[in-house]
Design an enzyme around this catalytic site. Structure first.
Site, PDB file in Angstrom:
ATOM      1  N   CYS A 297       9.078  32.568  -8.873  1.00 49.07           N
ATOM      2  CA  CYS A 297       9.739  32.051  -7.673  1.00 49.07           C
ATOM      3  C   CYS A 297       9.094  32.668  -6.442  1.00 49.07           C
ATOM      4  O   CYS A 297       8.907  33.877  -6.363  1.00 49.07           O
ATOM      5  CB  CYS A 297      11.227  32.384  -7.724  1.00 49.07           C
ATOM      6  SG  CYS A 297      12.088  32.031  -6.179  1.00 49.07           S
TER       7      CYS A 297
ATOM      8  N   CYS B 187      13.405  29.065  -7.040  1.00 44.47           N
ATOM      9  CA  CYS B 187      14.515  28.909  -7.991  1.00 44.47           C
ATOM     10  C   CYS B 187      15.357  27.698  -7.597  1.00 44.47           C
ATOM     11  O   CYS B 187      15.703  27.521  -6.426  1.00 44.47           O
ATOM     12  CB  CYS B 187      15.445  30.118  -7.931  1.00 44.47           C
ATOM     13  SG  CYS B 187      14.744  31.615  -8.609  1.00 44.47           S
TER      14      CYS B 187
ATOM     15  N   CYS C  13      12.119  34.997  -4.723  1.00 44.81           N
ATOM     16  CA  CYS C  13      12.683  36.186  -5.342  1.00 44.81           C
ATOM     17  C   CYS C  13      11.777  36.740  -6.436  1.00 44.81           C
ATOM     18  O   CYS C  13      12.084  37.759  -7.044  1.00 44.81           O
ATOM     19  CB  CYS C  13      14.077  35.905  -5.904  1.00 44.81           C
ATOM     20  SG  CYS C  13      14.058  34.988  -7.444  1.00 44.81           S
TER      21      CYS C  13
ATOM     22  N   GLY D  25      31.258  18.074 -29.563  1.00 48.14           N
ATOM     23  CA  GLY D  25      30.183  17.094 -29.506  1.00 48.14           C
ATOM     24  C   GLY D  25      30.648  15.661 -29.687  1.00 48.14           C
ATOM     25  O   GLY D  25      29.888  14.739 -29.436  1.00 48.14           O
TER      26      GLY D  25
ATOM     27  N   CYS E 270      19.048  33.056  -6.863  1.00 53.99           N
ATOM     28  CA  CYS E 270      17.873  33.455  -6.098  1.00 53.99           C
ATOM     29  C   CYS E 270      18.272  34.365  -4.940  1.00 53.99           C
ATOM     30  O   CYS E 270      17.665  35.414  -4.711  1.00 53.99           O
ATOM     31  CB  CYS E 270      17.166  32.216  -5.568  1.00 53.99           C
ATOM     32  SG  CYS E 270      15.541  32.528  -4.870  1.00 53.99           S
TER      33      CYS E 270
END
Lengths: 256, 290, 364
Positions: free
Chosen positions: B238, B263, B241, B30, B269
């Site tokens: 979606c 997606c 899919c 970080g 997808c």
């Protein structure tokens, strides 16, 4: 009793010019110390050195910390000093703009110190902010307004709330009533006196206005050319000044 | 053409310098490590940081995937993939599973990543405190002293004004209870997947910073107890899919307000469609399989 | 039925071919040669070299041709090329005292040793379009001498002042300066890095900064003490040989400003300096650089920070590079639909929460 703040031989020069020289005093818990003097007398330099905002050339500023007892703040690490500055200490600037975040709501301004020390409950932070706004006579419906929408006196009261919300033990104030109208000043002084008494605050107040110290300060230090020339109980110094300069200062006020 | 440049464009000296920064970043999760970012043949803000990190990580045996907005076929992803095909000659793929290095802009692939993978993020503004405090000199001190009160002031202001935390992407996180980090402009929906088995590297070219998350690093999205972090997304499945657990793009289908949701991760997808999953507006099965 | 949009790769290829066609323009018009650009667009070439930080007129001319005359794009091409070049070593500092000056003027003294040499300047031209240039087959007017034959020595103007203690002395140093292209920028940057950043910074940005200082945002009362443009030799120590050899010659523009004096009870009044040095004939940039350099020196010279942008080192340096700026600015053209989608959801939800009824009523 252990003094809350013990200051010894504090000095600061700017090049060859003296800012303040060999200042020593003790401040006990619950005590309010006034520092008076004309512009350039070194009182602001002294306050900034005490509050860690200026690095003095020499001396000690020993603060009685909650965790470890008396510690010299001048040799503390920067993280320790910053932690002190956002918990046990508070600093009220003459110009409220210097002490507020002008782009943040009143609630956010008051809540910042709480969040800085780990508060993570929005509801609690907000209630504390509203409570403190109330104590400085700002109504709850202003909590989401920015300080830019506030009058000068309100901004100054907001700055005080923002500083006192974490229950500091020592408050530094630099001309807290400077730049305000006389009537606004009186209301602010009244408020400050109430808060100081209710919370048992210790405070160091720098001002050139003897009326402010007469009302707020238990003890008084008179500065001239960077030196402390007289100190004692406020009434004693004001009613029976010993040093010629203090006599002049007192009489000039009386003439006004 | 490619032999005029060193493998993966950058010279070895530069790659070593970048690798040192990456290692330092991994050692201090970080923390933003300054690095001497080089001028690249694509503009700043278009992935120069990610490209430099990818260049420093690639070996000839790697398989590279590049996505932008989750898709392999967006123009900038195509352009960066071509760049490495040309300058490094590495194999490329659109399959998340088959990739060893994935460079991304704005998304984390839906498919959980593995310990054998590196995810490289393109970062525009690495400093999570930048819009609260514009000065680098100040923000570095704030990080050093863990002075993060201001970050929560921002979240407080969001709630006070909007009733909720109005940060939808680039949602700030705290890494291993130490550094506050900007996860790059991924939607906050992706934040939970910042805790991953893969190595995650973040490169900001213009701002000259690299930072990193080693595998299995703790990453917590900032919030309040009574306003907890909520990785929400569009409330639809979606259309292609049928997935109801993925991040969706909204596609305008006509000028009468018609729209559909698909997606954003195109590889995920199409894999689901190949596995027989069907949404409302999916092409007929035969066509999809051909 | 819906099939997701594909074809990014094809679109890019098509865009590139179209670009190539547009770059060439009407094929009935002869192709512009790199030589022509280098010779006839010399000031554009100089700017590209200066801000690209690579002294190579042929490459700069090529970049301008490739960029269709977009100078920032050309600078970008040069920077991207420069980054791939191996660093073999570094030259000796150039000595501008010995410059073969094409131009040398001082605004602070009417006459001075070496004289005022105007050189090839636009300064006193009348800005009237010369339609003769539009006619083809332009013939060179054979009136004026091109360059002075034997150049008299041209001592530095600021040295006259320095000798009398009238101008603040710059501390000499043999320390190797940091290199902004090899180390990340950290603030405070200090003057060597500052000058590097200014020297390759965007001409327009520095002009604006310098101009703002003239208009009162950190005024520093500049005079052009000396402006000189000309060629200087570049030499390099070759370790294998153990001595310096000259490796070439470059044209540079150098500007030293004489600025408002500083002084106090303890220190007598002295003028102060600003400095600009830029590749090529680039005098607007060099003068701007000197003004901005001077404004940034407020601390060192014991002045007040009045909060002007030109006094703010971090502000100036982090926004002066046009390649960084243009890249970041233009990246907002890239798709952001994932971010936008998440904001769209948020705004919808917040609108829903705040007064769904109201919206409904309004719709009815």
């Amino acid at each position: 009793m252990t003094p809350l703040l013990t200051v010894r031989d504090l000095s600061k020069t700017y090049g060859g010019r003296i800012g303040c020289a060999d200042v020593s005093f003790d401040l006990y818990p619950g005590e309010v110390l006034g520092i008076v003097g004309e512009s350039g007398s070194g009182k602001s330099t002294l306050l900034n050195c005490l509050a860690g905002q200026l690095v003095p050339d020499g001396g000690q500023v020993v603060f009685d910390t909650r965790a470890d007892g008396p510690r010299d703040t001048l040799i503390m690490s920067e993280p320790e000093r910053r932690m002190l500055a956002r918990t046990d200490w508070a600093f009220v600037h003459q110009n409220a703009r210097d002490g507020l975040r002008m782009g943040v709501s009143a609630g956010g301004n008051v809540g910042e110190r709480l969040m800085a020390v780990g508060a993570r409950n929005y509801g609690d932070i907000r209630s504390a902010a509203i409570d403190w706004l109330g104590r400085v006579e700002i109504t709850e419906d202003r909590v989401d307004d920015r300080p830019t929408a506030f009058s000068g006196g309100m901004q100054q009261r907001l700055q005080i709330a923002r500083n006192l919300v974490t229950g500091p033990r020592l408050v530094f104030m630099d001309e807290p009533t400077g730049g305000l109208d006389v009537s606004v000043q009186a209301r602010l002084l009244d408020l400050l006196r109430g808060l100081v008494r209710d919370m048992g605050l210790s405070a160091i107040i720098v001002t050139h206005d003897l009326a402010v110290v007469r009302l707020l300060a238990d003890r008084l230090m008179v500065m001239k050319s960077g030196q402390v020339i007289e100190q004692g109980l406020t009434d004693q110094v004001l009613d029976d000044p010993q040093a010629p300069y203090t006599q002049l200062l007192v009489s000039s006020v009386l003439q006004v | 053409m490619s032999q005029e440049y060193n493998f993966a464009y950058l010279d070895e000296q530069t790659k070593r310098m970048i690798r040192r920064a990456i290692l330092k970043g991994l050692a201090i999760p970080g923390y933003q490590v300054p690095f001497a970012s080089r001028e690249m043949p694509m503009p700043y803000g278009w992935g120069t940081g990610g490209v430099q990190v990818t260049a420093a990580c690639l070996t000839p045996a790697d398989t590279l995937k590049v996505i932008d907005q989750g898709a392999d076929d967006t123009t900038n992803a195509v352009s960066i993939r071509k760049f490495f095909e040309r300058t490094a000659g590495v194999a490329t793929t659109e399959s998340t599973r088959d990739a060893t290095v994935i460079q991304t802009r704005h998304r984390i692939p839906e498919e959980p990543l593995t310990e054998d993978q590196i995810l490289v993020y393109q970062v525009p503004i690495p400093e999570p405190l930048r819009f609260l405090e514009p000065r680098e000199t100040e923000t570095r001190v704030m990080h050093a002293l863990e002075d993060y009160g201001l970050m929560h002031v921002k979240l407080y202001e969001d709630i006070a004004r909007n009733g909720e935390i109005a940060t939808a992407y680039a949602y700030p996180v705290k890494v291993e209870e130490r550094y506050v980090m900007d996860p790059s402009p991924i939607p906050k929906f992706d934040n939970p997947r910042l805790e991953s088995a893969a190595i995650q590297l973040f490169g900001a070219g213009r701002e000259q910073r690299i930072y990193a998350l080693p595998p299995y690093t703790q990453v917590v999205s900032l919030d309040f107890e009574d306003h907890p972090f909520n990785p929400s997304k569009a409330d639809h499945p979606c259309a292609l899919c049928g997935a109801d657990h993925t991040y969706l793009d909204e596609v305008i289908t006509d000028d009468q307000g018609g729209r559909m949701f698909v997606c954003s991760d195109t590889d995920y997808c199409s894999r689901r469609q190949a596995d027989g999953h069907r949404g409302d507006m999916a092409p007929p099965v035969l066509e999809a399989l051909s | 039925m819906y099939v997701a949009v594909k074809g990014g790769e094809k679109a890019i290829d098509n865009a590139h071919s179209w670009l190539a066609e547009e770059r060439r323009g009407d094929v009935a018009v002869p192709d512009l040669t790199v030589d022509q650009i280098r010779e006839q667009m010399a000031l554009a070439v100089h700017r590209v070299m200066a801000e690209g930080s690579l002294y190579d007129p042929d490459l700069a001319a090529l970049a301008i041709k490739q960029a269709r005359g977009d100078l920032i794009e050309a600078i970008f091409l040069i920077r991207a090329y420069r980054t791939t070049l191996p660093r073999l070593g570094h030259s000796r500092p150039i000595e501008t005292d010995d410059m073969a000056c094409d131009r040398r003027i001082s605004a602070t003294f009417k006459d001075l040793p070496g004289g005022q040499v105007l050189g090839p300047t636009f300064d006193y031209t009348h800005r009237l379009l010369d339609f003769k240039l539009a006619a083809e087959g332009e013939a060179l007017a054979d009136t004026a001498p091109i360059a002075p034959v034997d150049q008299a020595p041209m001592p530095r103007v600021t040295e006259f002042l320095n000798r009398d203690g009238l101008i603040q002395t710059e501390q000499a140093s043999d320390a190797t300066p940091p290199d902004m292209t090899r180390a990340p920028m950290a603030y405070p940057a200090g003057r060597p890095l500052r000058l590097q950043a200014l020297s390759r910074g965007d001409e327009g940005f520095l002009l604006g900064m310098a101009y703002s200082s003239q208009r009162g945002y950190a005024r520093n009362h500049p005079f052009v003490g000396e402006l000189r443009i000309g060629k200087v030799p570049v030499s390099m120590e070759i370790p294998e040989l153990g001595f310096d050899i000259e490796i070439g010659e470059i044209t540079v523009t150098e500007c030293e400003t004489v600025n408002q004096f500083a002084g106090s009870k303890t220190e007598p009044a002295q003028f102060t300096r600003g400095y600009g040095l830029v590749f090529g004939q680039t005098e607007r940039k060099a003068i701007s650089m000197a003004l901005v350099d001077r404004a940034l020196r407020w601390q060192e010279l014991g002045e007040d920070n009045v909060g002007a942008p030109a006094q703010d080192e971090e502000f100036v340096i982090s926004h002066s590079d046009n390649i960084q700026a243009t890249g970041f600015l233009e990246h907002i053209k890239l798709p952001h639909y994932v971010d936008f989608q998440s904001e769209l959801e948020l705004v919808r939800r917040m609108r829903l929460a705040a007064g769904a009824d109201e919206v409904k009523e309004a719709a009815e």
